[in-house]
Scaffold this motif. Sequence first.
Motif, PDB file in Angstrom:
ATOM      1  N   GLY A  38     100.182  63.394  56.904  1.00  0.00           N
ATOM      2  CA  GLY A  38     101.316  63.652  55.700  1.00  0.00           C
ATOM      3  C   GLY A  38     102.431  63.000  56.627  1.00  0.00           C
ATOM      4  O   GLY A  38     103.270  61.970  56.080  1.00  0.00           O
ATOM      5  N   LEU A  39     102.585  63.261  58.027  1.00  0.00           N
ATOM      6  CA  LEU A  39     103.864  62.447  58.965  1.00  0.00           C
ATOM      7  C   LEU A  39     104.177  61.271  58.802  1.00  0.00           C
ATOM      8  O   LEU A  39     104.428  60.382  58.445  1.00  0.00           O
ATOM      9  CB  LEU A  39     103.170  63.538  59.783  1.00  0.00           C
ATOM     10  N   PHE A  42     105.040  59.898  55.480  1.00  0.00           N
ATOM     11  CA  PHE A  42     106.082  59.578  55.317  1.00  0.00           C
ATOM     12  C   PHE A  42     107.465  59.109  56.021  1.00  0.00           C
ATOM     13  O   PHE A  42     108.450  59.000  55.247  1.00  0.00           O
ATOM     14  CB  PHE A  42     106.664  61.507  55.372  1.00  0.00           C
ATOM     15  N   SER A  43     106.598  59.088  57.231  1.00  0.00           N
ATOM     16  CA  SER A  43     108.067  58.323  57.755  1.00  0.00           C
ATOM     17  C   SER A  43     108.050  56.200  57.501  1.00  0.00           C
ATOM     18  O   SER A  43     109.028  55.898  57.768  1.00  0.00           O
ATOM     19  CB  SER A  43     107.389  58.269  59.798  1.00  0.00           C
ATOM     20  N   TYR A  82     109.461  65.985  54.588  1.00  0.00           N
ATOM     21  CA  TYR A  82     108.168  65.666  54.829  1.00  0.00           C
ATOM     22  C   TYR A  82     108.085  67.524  54.648  1.00  0.00           C
ATOM     23  O   TYR A  82     107.292  67.764  54.105  1.00  0.00           O
ATOM     24  CB  TYR A  82     107.890  65.096  55.938  1.00  0.00           C
ATOM     25  N   ALA A 308     103.265  60.259  48.348  1.00  0.00           N
ATOM     26  CA  ALA A 308     102.675  61.719  49.083  1.00  0.00           C
ATOM     27  C   ALA A 308     101.756  61.884  48.283  1.00  0.00           C
ATOM     28  O   ALA A 308     100.618  62.765  49.235  1.00  0.00           O
ATOM     29  CB  ALA A 308     103.604  62.438  49.376  1.00  0.00           C
TER      30      ALA A 308
END
Lengths: 344, 323
Positions: A38-39, A42-43, A82, A308
């Motif tokens: 996920g991180l 999102f980046s 996030y 996402a």
Amino acid sequence: MRGRFPLDPSARPLSAGRMLAYTIQRVFQSAIVLLVVGLVAFSMFRFVGDPIDNMLGQERTMEDVERLRAQLGLDQPFVVQYYKFLEGAVQGNFGVSFRQGRPVSEILLERAPATLELAAVSALLAISLGIALGVFTAIRRNGFGANVIMSASLIGVSLPTFLIGILLIYLFSVKLGWLPSFGRGDTVDIGSWTTGFLTSSGLRALILPSITLGLYQMTLIMRLVRSEMLEVLRQDYIRFARARGLRERAVNFRHALKNTLVPVITVTGLQLGSIIAFAIITETVFQWPGVGLLFINAIQFVDIPVMAAYLMLISVMFVGINLIVDMLYFAIDPRLRVDRTGGH
Amino acid sequence: MTTPTLSIQNLTVDIPTRHGILRPVQNVSYDIAPGEILGVVGESGAGKSMAGNAVIGLLNPPAHIASGEIHLNGIRIDHLQGDEMRRLRGKQIGMVFQDPLTSLNPLLRIGDQLTETMLAHLDISQSEARQRAIAALEEVGIPGAAERVDSYPHAFSGGMRQRVVIALALCAEPSLIIADEPTTALDVSVQAQIIALLKKLCRERGTAVMLITHDMGVIAEAADRVAVMYAGQLAELGPVREVLTAPLHPYTDGLMGSTPLASRGKDRLHQIPGAMPRLDSLPQGCAFHPRCPRTEADCKVSPGPQLIDGAACLHPIAREDVA
């Protein structure tokens, strides 16, 4: 014994307690993997484009843009975005699609049956045909049929998915007109699940996309089963089974195939994950109304909540399948279980 | 005279290769009587196992029987194909392999491996087969057989697994057992037990045994007669006592001299100079002549005499020489 086990090969058989501890540990690891995925996702989102461009028309003011940006939280650093996404996600709230203005979870649930049905049929096709052909080509190692299949499988491995799809459409839809070239056909609603399995047009519509999606995995599984089986057939216990006068069929299927499956399960499990992920391409080619097509459209529109949620969904499936695969080892290989009668 | 259980006549095994035909077994003949244990000795690559595999019909292609005959209880079996041969394996001829750690299928319970063998050959029910499986395990000395019948092979030690393998080889009551280096992979302390077990079970049932080994100790312990093989040929054949104490063939003599014996004290072990020739470069005449201390001119030209009983040697060691 060669093999790719989830544990150190020297490990003792697991007792029920250690098995539980192992499972908990794996679930914990899986959660970390999901968080990291996920991180990273999102980046990356801000490089895809600015959703505001698509959402507001030509006659927009700077104030409108800033107001919408703040309203959607897009002015925040991605880590904060996030965090907010996670906060909602654990409560089952994946946000609202920028494009459709509806809750993402609702859209995903609506689209998921199409993808899952397609993936299930493809996986079934890939596993059953892959194992059957793998065993066949291993047993008839130098036979004519086996050589033809092995050569043909090279095509399956080397042709890109979209090309296979286009070729199949050209042949069976355009030239022969036997099968539909796009869509799911007629579907039936069972509760919130829309299925294409119950109508003949739904089943016909499944044929080409599932072949397209499953062909690569099938050839991969087939080649893997073949090489593992050839290795197993050289083992002493196979010679011994022959020396005991067992029938060829018992030697091949009872003794050899089961031993072949232990390493095959790992790769097959990972391949099932990629079937769902690769569905993006197949769904695009066949305009299949699943989550893959949803994702492609979301990218074009920079629909961050949808992207996402989709990525998290795919990661959950990958990680979940991996977990199941590791647990399957215990079902197949008694050496990893604690022995009932125990002791040496 | 009774019909021998196994009779091999002029057996030759060929392996065609790109560089010509290799002949791992050449013109070998011997009989094994019911209840008799024939030890087959020789160095690695002498063709001992190859002959055993030829008998049970498990030669790996392209190896094949090129000539000669094999008779089992008076019936010719070397030309049998496919299903006919399969029926014979396990039912008439049992086999014990070298490594008990790899000869049992790790994913099947030992009881299932026993019952599947019996059900393949005997007309009995599943429950009867299970009862017999437990009895067979008891017979080979597995303690608590009734519980352990449902164990997987990894729950057994090497020696116990070899007992299971012997139970598997004997469970359909064959008339011949081919034991291919049955103790080589085992601890020394377990070897004697396994040999004693094999010997006892075969005596009780009158099963003939082809005991393939390179261990002279095992031969001395178990065998009634010995066949010594060198480079695919039979060098010497005779009763175990005679061959071990008063060998006729210089190769057997060398082999005995290079076996460590406690009774010989601390003397240095004798070595046979050189190495066994490769199959693709066998010398003219007697295959052993380049290494033989008794070589004479004729050894380089003609091979030893056809062996019936005694030694395939033109200049055998006379029995008086040794005495």
